[in-house]
Design a protein around this motif. Structure first.
Motif, PDB file in Angstrom:
ATOM      1  N   ASN A 223      -0.004  32.676  17.535  1.00  0.00           N
ATOM      2  CA  ASN A 223       0.289  31.869  18.722  1.00  0.00           C
ATOM      3  C   ASN A 223       0.210  32.758  19.957  1.00  0.00           C
ATOM      4  O   ASN A 223       0.191  33.987  19.848  1.00  0.00           O
ATOM      5  N   GLU A 224       0.180  32.131  21.126  1.00  0.00           N
ATOM      6  CA  GLU A 224       0.000  32.879  22.375  1.00  0.00           C
ATOM      7  C   GLU A 224       1.210  33.753  22.698  1.00  0.00           C
ATOM      8  O   GLU A 224       1.056  34.819  23.291  1.00  0.00           O
TER       9      GLU A 224
ATOM     10  N   GLU B 275      -4.047  27.214  22.943  1.00  0.00           N
ATOM     11  CA  GLU B 275      -3.422  26.341  21.948  1.00  0.00           C
ATOM     12  C   GLU B 275      -3.543  24.879  22.393  1.00  0.00           C
ATOM     13  O   GLU B 275      -3.732  23.984  21.568  1.00  0.00           O
TER      14      GLU B 275
END
Length: 192
Positions: free
Chosen positions: A70-71, A162
């Motif tokens: 994830n970021e 995302e």
């Protein structure tokens, strides 16, 4: 009632510009966990355990990070890498430019897909089952490539955020439903 599509990010690849030249030999000596063999590969390889990310670091101050799910993990990893480099003799700015190059996600449309019909109705789609069992769909907005399988399993690649993945999966699900090529299995034990 059937549930909607779902996805999970498998990998984020990002480039980072540290903005300074690095002395990889010195860093390799000081960082015991670093791998550096310039005869085989020009970059220094660092692997973090938490978050689990690999970084390829080059003399030019460019870095490629892979493995984030994830970021937030990506940003935390870049922060940790910058701190690690600074703690071991590099003079790296604390807030380098991070650019996501590619996000790969796997997903599920909770339905079977008629790929033979879908390829006829979707623009920028290709399906040659003799060569590959999935339909390849190049979505233009967001700009991603989706691999769609008859089981409803999907792979999304090429996203830059995302949000792009979420938008592409939802848009694909709605498009396929509207085209009538999704066969949603209603749960047998529906509550009344």
């Amino acid at each position: 009632m059937s549930k909607g599509p779902s996805f999970r990010i498998e990998n984020i690849v990002a480039t980072v510009s540290l903005g300074v030249e690095l002395e990889l030999e010195k860093l390799a000596e000081r960082l015991t966990m670093a791998e550096y063999n310039p005869d085989q590969f020009p970059g220094l390889i660092l692997r973090l355990a938490k978050p689990r990310i690999s970084a390829l670091i080059f003399r030019t101050g460019k870095m490629v990070c892979t493995g984030a799910k994830n970021e937030i993990d990506l940003k935390n990893a870049v922060r940790a890498l910058v701190k690690l480099l600074n703690d071991h003799g590099a003079d790296v700015p604390l807030d380098p430019e991070v650019q996501i190059q590619n996000i790969v996600a796997s997903g599920n449309l909770p339905a079977e897909v008629d790929l033979e019909q879908a390829v006829l109705m979707l623009e920028n789609a290709m399906y040659e089952p003799e060569q590959f069992p999935g339909l390849i769909y190049r979505m233009t907005s967001p700009r991603v490539v989706l691999l769609i399988f008859g089981s409803g399993k999907i792979v999304c690649t090429g996203a830059k955020s995302e949000r792009d993945v979420a938008e592409a999966v939802e848009k694909l699900y709605n498009q396929l439903r509207e085209l009538g090529v999704l066969y949603v299995e209603e749960s047998a034990g529906k509550e009344e």
